[in-house]
Scaffold this motif. Structure first.
Motif, PDB file in Angstrom:
ATOM      1  N   VAL A 233     -34.110 -26.229 -12.355  1.00 36.73           N
ATOM      2  CA  VAL A 233     -32.707 -26.639 -12.397  1.00 36.73           C
ATOM      3  C   VAL A 233     -31.991 -26.265 -11.100  1.00 36.73           C
ATOM      4  CG1 VAL A 233     -31.981 -24.562 -13.668  1.00 36.73           C
ATOM      5  CG2 VAL A 233     -30.567 -26.586 -13.723  1.00 36.73           C
ATOM      6  N   ARG A 234     -32.351 -25.120 -10.540  1.00 41.77           N
ATOM      7  CA  ARG A 234     -31.684 -24.713  -9.300  1.00 41.77           C
ATOM      8  C   ARG A 234     -32.077 -25.602  -8.125  1.00 41.77           C
ATOM      9  NH1 ARG A 234     -31.539 -19.093  -7.497  1.00 41.77           N
ATOM     10  NH2 ARG A 234     -33.718 -18.924  -8.099  1.00 41.77           N
ATOM     11  N   GLN A 235     -33.277 -26.223  -8.248  1.00 37.35           N
ATOM     12  CA  GLN A 235     -33.701 -27.124  -7.171  1.00 37.35           C
ATOM     13  C   GLN A 235     -33.308 -28.570  -7.476  1.00 37.35           C
ATOM     14  OE1 GLN A 235     -37.168 -26.574  -5.131  1.00 37.35           O
ATOM     15  NE2 GLN A 235     -37.208 -24.366  -5.389  1.00 37.35           N
ATOM     16  N   GLY A 236     -32.539 -28.759  -8.548  1.00 37.90           N
ATOM     17  CA  GLY A 236     -32.069 -30.103  -8.857  1.00 37.90           C
ATOM     18  C   GLY A 236     -33.061 -30.940  -9.635  1.00 37.90           C
ATOM     19  N   LEU A 253     -21.746 -28.927 -18.808  1.00 36.01           N
ATOM     20  CA  LEU A 253     -22.794 -28.619 -17.827  1.00 36.01           C
ATOM     21  C   LEU A 253     -22.380 -28.965 -16.399  1.00 36.01           C
ATOM     22  CD1 LEU A 253     -25.793 -29.936 -19.936  1.00 36.01           C
ATOM     23  CD2 LEU A 253     -25.652 -27.612 -18.985  1.00 36.01           C
ATOM     24  N   ALA A 254     -21.542 -29.995 -16.281  1.00 41.77           N
ATOM     25  CA  ALA A 254     -21.218 -30.540 -14.957  1.00 41.77           C
ATOM     26  C   ALA A 254     -20.757 -29.492 -13.939  1.00 41.77           C
ATOM     27  CB  ALA A 254     -20.204 -31.669 -15.091  1.00 41.77           C
ATOM     28  N   PRO A 255     -19.801 -28.587 -14.305  1.00 37.22           N
ATOM     29  CA  PRO A 255     -19.319 -27.642 -13.287  1.00 37.22           C
ATOM     30  C   PRO A 255     -20.444 -26.823 -12.645  1.00 37.22           C
ATOM     31  CG  PRO A 255     -18.127 -27.364 -15.372  1.00 37.22           C
ATOM     32  CD  PRO A 255     -19.159 -28.394 -15.606  1.00 37.22           C
ATOM     33  N   TYR A 256     -21.465 -26.500 -13.430  1.00 36.16           N
ATOM     34  CA  TYR A 256     -22.580 -25.715 -12.869  1.00 36.16           C
ATOM     35  C   TYR A 256     -23.500 -26.602 -12.042  1.00 36.16           C
ATOM     36  CZ  TYR A 256     -20.808 -22.604 -16.424  1.00 36.16           C
ATOM     37  OH  TYR A 256     -19.980 -21.831 -17.177  1.00 36.16           O
ATOM     38  N   LYS A 259     -22.635 -27.837  -8.461  1.00 29.48           N
ATOM     39  CA  LYS A 259     -22.765 -26.909  -7.334  1.00 29.48           C
ATOM     40  C   LYS A 259     -24.047 -27.147  -6.545  1.00 29.48           C
ATOM     41  CE  LYS A 259     -20.321 -22.890  -9.187  1.00 29.48           C
ATOM     42  NZ  LYS A 259     -20.483 -21.431  -9.386  1.00 29.48           N
ATOM     43  N   LYS A 260     -24.938 -27.950  -7.129  1.00 28.24           N
ATOM     44  CA  LYS A 260     -26.215 -28.289  -6.484  1.00 28.24           C
ATOM     45  C   LYS A 260     -26.920 -27.054  -5.917  1.00 28.24           C
ATOM     46  CE  LYS A 260     -25.005 -33.046  -5.779  1.00 28.24           C
ATOM     47  NZ  LYS A 260     -24.935 -34.183  -4.879  1.00 28.24           N
ATOM     48  N   ASP A 261     -27.256 -27.083  -4.631  1.00 22.79           N
ATOM     49  CA  ASP A 261     -28.056 -25.961  -4.114  1.00 22.79           C
ATOM     50  C   ASP A 261     -27.244 -24.674  -3.927  1.00 22.79           C
ATOM     51  OD1 ASP A 261     -26.660 -26.887  -1.980  1.00 22.79           O
ATOM     52  OD2 ASP A 261     -28.386 -27.058  -0.631  1.00 22.79           O
ATOM     53  N   GLN A 262     -25.965 -24.732  -4.283  1.00 22.32           N
ATOM     54  CA  GLN A 262     -25.151 -23.509  -4.253  1.00 22.32           C
ATOM     55  C   GLN A 262     -25.175 -22.793  -5.603  1.00 22.32           C
ATOM     56  OE1 GLN A 262     -23.617 -22.577  -1.265  1.00 22.32           O
ATOM     57  NE2 GLN A 262     -24.899 -24.293  -0.598  1.00 22.32           N
ATOM     58  N   MET A 263     -25.938 -23.356  -6.556  1.00 22.01           N
ATOM     59  CA  MET A 263     -25.991 -22.764  -7.896  1.00 22.01           C
ATOM     60  C   MET A 263     -26.563 -21.356  -7.838  1.00 22.01           C
ATOM     61  SD  MET A 263     -28.187 -24.071 -11.162  1.00 22.01           S
ATOM     62  CE  MET A 263     -27.196 -25.394 -11.790  1.00 22.01           C
ATOM     63  N   THR A 264     -25.874 -20.421  -8.489  1.00 25.19           N
ATOM     64  CA  THR A 264     -26.367 -19.034  -8.504  1.00 25.19           C
ATOM     65  C   THR A 264     -27.283 -18.833  -9.709  1.00 25.19           C
ATOM     66  OG1 THR A 264     -24.587 -18.284  -9.929  1.00 25.19           O
ATOM     67  CG2 THR A 264     -24.175 -18.216  -7.534  1.00 25.19           C
ATOM     68  N   MET A 265     -27.927 -17.689  -9.750  1.00 24.63           N
ATOM     69  CA  MET A 265     -28.774 -17.363 -10.888  1.00 24.63           C
ATOM     70  C   MET A 265     -27.920 -17.279 -12.164  1.00 24.63           C
ATOM     71  SD  MET A 265     -31.952 -17.270 -11.088  1.00 24.63           S
ATOM     72  CE  MET A 265     -32.892 -17.259 -12.605  1.00 24.63           C
ATOM     73  N   GLN A 269     -28.271 -19.364 -15.615  1.00 23.79           N
ATOM     74  CA  GLN A 269     -28.295 -18.743 -16.941  1.00 23.79           C
ATOM     75  C   GLN A 269     -27.348 -19.465 -17.901  1.00 23.79           C
ATOM     76  OE1 GLN A 269     -30.297 -16.613 -18.143  1.00 23.79           O
ATOM     77  NE2 GLN A 269     -31.266 -15.756 -16.314  1.00 23.79           N
ATOM     78  N   MET A 270     -26.186 -19.874 -17.394  1.00 22.81           N
ATOM     79  CA  MET A 270     -25.224 -20.616 -18.224  1.00 22.81           C
ATOM     80  C   MET A 270     -25.825 -21.961 -18.639  1.00 22.81           C
ATOM     81  SD  MET A 270     -22.622 -19.014 -19.096  1.00 22.81           S
ATOM     82  CE  MET A 270     -21.820 -20.427 -19.873  1.00 22.81           C
ATOM     83  N   VAL A 271     -26.451 -22.627 -17.700  1.00 20.76           N
ATOM     84  CA  VAL A 271     -27.118 -23.898 -18.021  1.00 20.76           C
ATOM     85  C   VAL A 271     -28.164 -23.651 -19.112  1.00 20.76           C
ATOM     86  CG1 VAL A 271     -28.645 -25.704 -17.125  1.00 20.76           C
ATOM     87  CG2 VAL A 271     -26.699 -24.924 -15.756  1.00 20.76           C
ATOM     88  N   TRP A 272     -28.916 -22.581 -18.941  1.00 16.46           N
ATOM     89  CA  TRP A 272     -29.941 -22.201 -19.916  1.00 16.46           C
ATOM     90  C   TRP A 272     -29.321 -22.090 -21.313  1.00 16.46           C
ATOM     91  CZ3 TRP A 272     -30.838 -18.326 -23.451  1.00 16.46           C
ATOM     92  CH2 TRP A 272     -32.178 -18.076 -23.838  1.00 16.46           C
TER      93      TRP A 272
END
Ligand code: 2DE
Ligand code: MG
Ligand code: MG
Ligand code: MG
Ligand code: MG
Length: 325
Positions: A233-236, A253-256, A259-265, A269-272
């Motif tokens: 997910v962090r790599q899109g 889900l959209a706000p997270y 952020k694309k490659d700026q997504m933090t861990m 976790q929120m996406v998870w």
């Protein structure tokens, strides 16, 4: 690998497969040679060679040296794709060991993958009777690459469709399972029609396999699966559980994701959490089950052999649905 404790009849052939892989690695460059040998001995599941060996049992021409050599060719191809995959995915862990790109560097990994790809063709050229297997094999690699490129094009696309996902995993993963099964049957002298059927079984097994693989990214820890989690997910790379969750909870889900490659861990976790709340796991599991059942129904119709091949195929294929890594 522990899987094979339940299939002792396959163990000698799988051991022979590993030995043949090892024997065909001879390089002046010792770093690359070392990297490849470590990868060969890193405890992979050997599923593709196992399927190829099992489907080989259906034909009239039973030549063990040939069977194991072709199984080695398939596993070398698979290993090549994994090594290159880890470069592309910037992955640092595979089978609970540092990847070649992490332990050595990208250059070593690219060359190691190149060498294994060539080695696969060398073995095929030595052990196949007609050009047919080479033809099928090269078309197959083309489909693997096509699936990878499709996945790359879908990266960070929040409106990506499940059909696109299925077509991408069909290429990047299922086609190699299809190849293993089809070549196994064909090279032992089965008819082209029968071999094609075997290929279709392999395709369904492979679809289920990759869906489970993508699920494990959301349900397991890194040490459990021996590779990084939540990396997709962090790599899109939006795999099936997330695509199902997007159908229900796109706004959440959209706000997270945006952020694309700026997504933090923490974002990951929120996406998870949202994926789990949206029943993305259960739905993906149900689809994996339906591919597996398709394969099992076809396996059930295969002819009987003295080695109980179809029973083994049935057992192995259903157990993959429960795999934990
Ligand atoms: C694994 O997917 C996909 C493997 C196919 C990689 C194919 C490449 C192009 P994952 P994991 C790189 C063809 C390469 C050749 C012919 C050498 O989801 O989670 O990234 O195990 O798998 O990293
Ligand atoms: Mg990867
Ligand atoms: Mg990948
Ligand atoms: Mg994965
Ligand atoms: Mg991955």
């Amino acid at each position: 690998h522990p899987i094979w404790q339940e299939y002792p009849s396959l163990v000698p052939e799988l051991e022979m497969t590993i030995q043949l892989m090892e024997k065909s690695v001879k390089l002046k460059n010792k770093a690359v040679e070392q990297a490849i040998l470590e990868m060969i001995h890193s405890g992979g599941k050997l599923l593709r060679p196992a399927y190829q060996l099992l489907f080989f049992q259906f034909g009239p021409n039973q030549d063990q040296q040939k069977a194991a050599s072709l199984a080695a060719a398939i596993e070398m191809l698979h290993t090549a794709t994994l090594i290159h995959d880890d470069v592309v995915d910037k992955a640092e862990l595979r089978r609970n060991l540092p990847t070649i790109n992490a332990k050595f560097d990208n250059t070593t990994a690219v060359y190691a993958g190149d060498y294994l790809l060539i080695s696969c063709f060398k073995l095929l050229a030595d052990y196949t009777q007609t050009l047919n297997s080479l033809r099928i094999n090269s078309r197959n690699i083309e489909k693997i690459l096509d699936g990878e490129l499709g996945q790359m094009n879908s990266r960070y696309r929040i409106d990506g469709s499940i059909d696109e996902y299925l077509s991408n995993i069909s290429g990047k993963t299922a086609e190699l399972f299809a190849l293993s099964c089809a070549i196994g049957a064909m090279e032992s002298g089965c008819s082209e029609k029968f071999s094609k059927k075997c290929g279709e079984i392999g395709l369904n097994i492979g679809m289920a396999f990759q869906i489970i693989d993508d699920l494990l990214d959301y349900t397991k820890s890194s040490s459990q699966i021996g590779k990084p989690v939540l990396e997709d997910v962090r790599q899109g790379v939006y795999s099936l559980p997330l695509l199902y969750a997007l159908q229900e909870n796109k706004a959440k889900l959209a706000p997270y994701l945006l952020k694309k490659d700026q997504m933090t861990m923490e974002d990951a976790q929120m996406v998870w959490t949202i994926v789990h709340q949206s029943k993305g796991i259960e739905k993906a599991n149900a689809l994996a089950e339906s591919y597996t059942n398709k394969a099992l129904r076809a396996i059930d119709k295969l002819p009987s052999t003295p080695k109980q091949t179809k029973e083994l195929l049935y057992q192995l294929t259903s157990s993959l649905l429960q795999r934990q890594n």
